[in-house]
Design a protein around this motif. Structure first.
Motif, PDB file in Angstrom:
ATOM      1  N   LYS A  30       0.819  -1.221   0.000  1.00 46.51           N
ATOM      2  CA  LYS A  30       0.000   0.000   0.000  1.00 46.51           C
ATOM      3  C   LYS A  30       0.847   1.264   0.000  1.00 46.51           C
ATOM      4  CE  LYS A  30      -4.079  -1.998   2.236  1.00 46.51           C
ATOM      5  NZ  LYS A  30      -4.916  -2.034   3.470  1.00 46.51           N
ATOM      6  N   ALA A  31       2.074   1.173   0.513  1.00 48.16           N
ATOM      7  CA  ALA A  31       2.949   2.341   0.510  1.00 48.16           C
ATOM      8  C   ALA A  31       3.217   2.819  -0.910  1.00 48.16           C
ATOM      9  CB  ALA A  31       4.268   2.010   1.210  1.00 48.16           C
ATOM     10  N   PHE A  32       3.305   1.860  -1.840  1.00 49.03           N
ATOM     11  CA  PHE A  32       3.577   2.213  -3.233  1.00 49.03           C
ATOM     12  C   PHE A  32       2.296   2.299  -4.053  1.00 49.03           C
ATOM     13  CE2 PHE A  32       7.313   0.367  -1.374  1.00 49.03           C
ATOM     14  CZ  PHE A  32       8.327   1.211  -1.800  1.00 49.03           C
TER      15      PHE A  32
ATOM     16  N   VAL B 168      -2.926   7.062  -6.704  1.00 49.13           N
ATOM     17  CA  VAL B 168      -4.007   7.897  -6.169  1.00 49.13           C
ATOM     18  C   VAL B 168      -3.543   9.329  -5.962  1.00 49.13           C
ATOM     19  CG1 VAL B 168      -5.622   8.185  -4.244  1.00 49.13           C
ATOM     20  CG2 VAL B 168      -4.983   5.880  -5.007  1.00 49.13           C
ATOM     21  N   ASP B 169      -2.400   9.487  -5.330  1.00 48.07           N
ATOM     22  CA  ASP B 169      -1.852  10.816  -5.026  1.00 48.07           C
ATOM     23  C   ASP B 169      -0.354  10.775  -5.312  1.00 48.07           C
ATOM     24  OD1 ASP B 169      -1.101  13.267  -3.980  1.00 48.07           O
ATOM     25  OD2 ASP B 169      -2.451  13.132  -2.249  1.00 48.07           O
ATOM     26  N   PRO B 170       0.018  10.859  -6.595  1.00 53.12           N
ATOM     27  CA  PRO B 170       1.428  10.663  -6.967  1.00 53.12           C
ATOM     28  C   PRO B 170       2.379  11.668  -6.339  1.00 53.12           C
ATOM     29  CG  PRO B 170       0.137  11.468  -8.829  1.00 53.12           C
ATOM     30  CD  PRO B 170      -0.835  11.092  -7.766  1.00 53.12           C
ATOM     31  N   LEU B 171       1.939  12.911  -6.149  1.00 52.82           N
ATOM     32  CA  LEU B 171       2.832  13.924  -5.582  1.00 52.82           C
ATOM     33  C   LEU B 171       3.172  13.588  -4.126  1.00 52.82           C
ATOM     34  CD1 LEU B 171       4.358  16.584  -5.649  1.00 52.82           C
ATOM     35  CD2 LEU B 171       2.212  17.761  -5.050  1.00 52.82           C
ATOM     36  N   LEU B 172       2.145  13.329  -3.324  1.00 49.12           N
ATOM     37  CA  LEU B 172       2.363  13.050  -1.908  1.00 49.12           C
ATOM     38  C   LEU B 172       3.121  11.737  -1.714  1.00 49.12           C
ATOM     39  CD1 LEU B 172       1.933  13.631   1.089  1.00 49.12           C
ATOM     40  CD2 LEU B 172      -0.338  12.591   0.908  1.00 49.12           C
TER      41      LEU B 172
ATOM     42  N   THR C 162      -3.731   8.238   1.692  1.00 52.73           N
ATOM     43  CA  THR C 162      -2.435   7.994   1.052  1.00 52.73           C
ATOM     44  C   THR C 162      -1.287   8.320   1.994  1.00 52.73           C
ATOM     45  OG1 THR C 162      -3.346   8.446  -1.148  1.00 52.73           O
ATOM     46  CG2 THR C 162      -0.955   8.609  -0.910  1.00 52.73           C
ATOM     47  N   PHE C 163      -1.416   9.391   2.756  1.00 51.75           N
ATOM     48  CA  PHE C 163      -0.363   9.775   3.696  1.00 51.75           C
ATOM     49  C   PHE C 163      -0.190   8.701   4.770  1.00 51.75           C
ATOM     50  CE2 PHE C 163       0.687  11.940   7.774  1.00 51.75           C
ATOM     51  CZ  PHE C 163       2.002  12.294   7.469  1.00 51.75           C
ATOM     52  N   ILE C 164      -1.300   8.237   5.332  1.00 48.21           N
ATOM     53  CA  ILE C 164      -1.244   7.212   6.374  1.00 48.21           C
ATOM     54  C   ILE C 164      -0.667   5.919   5.832  1.00 48.21           C
ATOM     55  CG2 ILE C 164      -2.626   5.798   7.944  1.00 48.21           C
ATOM     56  CD1 ILE C 164      -2.423   8.654   8.844  1.00 48.21           C
ATOM     57  N   ALA C 165      -1.149   5.489   4.663  1.00 43.90           N
ATOM     58  CA  ALA C 165      -0.710   4.214   4.086  1.00 43.90           C
ATOM     59  C   ALA C 165       0.767   4.247   3.710  1.00 43.90           C
ATOM     60  CB  ALA C 165      -1.558   3.873   2.863  1.00 43.90           C
ATOM     61  N   THR C 166       1.214   5.339   3.098  1.00 48.45           N
ATOM     62  CA  THR C 166       2.610   5.438   2.675  1.00 48.45           C
ATOM     63  C   THR C 166       3.530   5.537   3.887  1.00 48.45           C
ATOM     64  OG1 THR C 166       1.881   6.608   0.679  1.00 48.45           O
ATOM     65  CG2 THR C 166       4.230   6.680   1.196  1.00 48.45           C
ATOM     66  N   LEU C 167       3.142   6.335   4.873  1.00 50.49           N
ATOM     67  CA  LEU C 167       3.938   6.472   6.086  1.00 50.49           C
ATOM     68  C   LEU C 167       4.070   5.133   6.801  1.00 50.49           C
ATOM     69  CD1 LEU C 167       5.342   8.409   8.115  1.00 50.49           C
ATOM     70  CD2 LEU C 167       3.121   8.692   9.222  1.00 50.49           C
ATOM     71  N   ALA C 168       2.947   4.420   6.948  1.00 54.11           N
ATOM     72  CA  ALA C 168       2.975   3.121   7.629  1.00 54.11           C
ATOM     73  C   ALA C 168       3.824   2.114   6.862  1.00 54.11           C
ATOM     74  CB  ALA C 168       1.551   2.592   7.802  1.00 54.11           C
ATOM     75  N   GLY C 169       3.625   2.038   5.544  1.00 52.01           N
ATOM     76  CA  GLY C 169       4.360   1.069   4.735  1.00 52.01           C
ATOM     77  C   GLY C 169       5.854   1.290   4.775  1.00 52.01           C
TER      78      GLY C 169
END
Length: 413
Positions: free
Chosen positions: A147-149, A154-158, A326-333
């Motif tokens: 999910k991090a990638f 969904v939000d390519p910039l963030l 997206t922020f939560i998923a990328t940060l966690a991953g």
């Protein structure tokens, strides 16, 4: 698996990384799954006061038990609410009177206290071979790494900014990678006005006591399922996280203390809390601190954050839930990459158990749900069956420092 050395002297510079790891685990918990509590409260028709009391009781309970366990054991014991139980309550509370649900919470909590005092759960955990345990953990965490990638679509910039920043920081200053992407991500969200803090008002919560009621229906339809799904979906993978990173505290006092906490907080709305599984891995690995004996600070830091949120009920919890998915998923991953890599390395290290460990990994990653029980349990069951067939025997007591429990009293001394 690494062994944990005795506690050493704590300096100010030792606080930053474990404190940030604790904060990240709290953000991921509230931002990722806490919405289930609000959904369950809505289904039950709870008033704003009762809902706020639920948030207060579960946050304060998680915070206090996490601090107690981490301080006494000098290990990063991260506690959390039972996510599978909260998901279960979204459907169950529609047909169960709230007072009877509170009675069921008390019964389930009392059962965990009895389990912890019996010593049975620790004996079960010690039978699991290290490779199978590591394969199970890697499979559970895999979806978070993916999910991090996945956020790139969904939000390519963030997502892209966080991933690039993580890789660059890992290259030049690995210790500050998670701190850096947390600060950078929050700064981007504030610049884009995607997190509005202008109307944030900190209003202390007044907890509401609910007199419990008891019924056979609530016992069978709420208490028993909650006990089983919390045991298999939270306690079992949570203990595997600790064991995989070399921490040896016995499971029994953890089950007992969290069960007692749940028992005390149930009349105020708390459904169940326990050792954390996914978010615990953020605080138990090298990202929290290079020295394992100092990672317990992350457990205390997380506990203090939970207490702060609990004091103000839904106010701060709502802020965390307002963060983009997206922020939560990328940060966690990204925070879990080290745990995923370490688990896979341990799972595949021993050629004699490699295939059983690989089967455990894939079965756990498949996230099978049968009979209302989640994938963490079934992945482990399938892996243990494969181990028994491939090795011609059932798993016995596994020697080695990683799986030998240590009483809390000895760790605190």
């Amino acid at each position: 698996m690494p062994s944990v050395p005795p506690p050493s002297t704590i300096r100010w510079r030792d606080l930053t990384h474990p404190a940030v790891a604790g904060l990240v685990s709290v953000i991921v918990n509230y931002g990722g799954t806490f919405i289930l509590v609000f959904q369950a409260a809505k289904v039950a028709g709870l008033s704003p006061a009762l809902t706020a009391s639920w948030v207060w009781s579960i946050s304060i309970g998680v915070g206090v038990t996490g601090i107690i366990l981490s301080w006494m054991s000098r290990e990063p014991i991260i506690t959390a609410w039972s996510t599978p139980a909260a998901a279960f309550l979204v459907t169950t509370l529609a047909t169960t009177p709230y007072a009877e649900a509170v009675g069921a919470y008390l019964i389930s909590a009392a059962a965990f206290v009895a389990l912890g005092l019996s010593g049975g759960f620790e004996r079960v955990i010690r039978l699991i071979p290290p490779g199978v345990a590591a394969g199970s953990l890697a499979g559970i965490l895999l979806q978070f790494g993916i999910k991090a990638f996945g956020g790139m679509g969904v939000d390519p910039l963030l997502a892209g900014l966080l991933i690039v920043a993580y890789v660059v920081l890992k290259r030049f200053s690995a210790r500050f990678a998670i701190v850096g992407i947390l600060v950078l991500g929050l700064a981007l969200l504030l610049m884009q006005d995607r997190v509005d803090l202008s109307e944030l008002q900190l209003q202390p919560v007044t907890p509401v006591f609910t007199m419990p009621a008891f019924s056979v229906n609530a016992l069978l339809s709420v208490a028993l399922p909650m006990f089983l799904i919390t045991l298999t979906g939270q306690y079992m993978p949570g203990m595997l996280v600790l064991r995989n990173d070399g921490f040896k505290t016995s499971a029994d006092p953890i089950v007992t203390v969290t069960g007692l906490g749940s028992l005390l907080m149930a009349p105020f709305g708390s459904h169940a809390f326990n050792i954390a599984a996914i978010t615990a891995a953020i605080a138990t690995g090298r990202e929290a601190h290079e020295d394992p004996s100092k990672r317990w600070i992350a457990g205390v830091a997380a506990g203090l954050c939970y207490i702060l949120v609990g004091m103000f009920g839904m106010t701060l919890a709502a802020v965390f839930m307002a963060f983009p998915t997206t922020f939560i998923a990328t940060l966690a991953g990204l925070a879990l990459l080290g745990a995923i890599g370490g688990s896979l390395a341990t799972a595949l290290a021993d050629a004699r158990t490699r295939e059983a460990s690989l089967i455990t990994f894939l079965a756990s990653a498949a996230n099978i749900t049968l009979l209302g029980i989640g994938g963490a349990f079934w992945g482990l069951v399938i892996g243990l069956m494969a181990y028994a067939v491939l090795n011609g025997r059932l798993p016995g007591r596994t020697p080695g420092p990683a799986l030998e429990p240590t009483p809390l009293s000895k760790r605190a001394s």
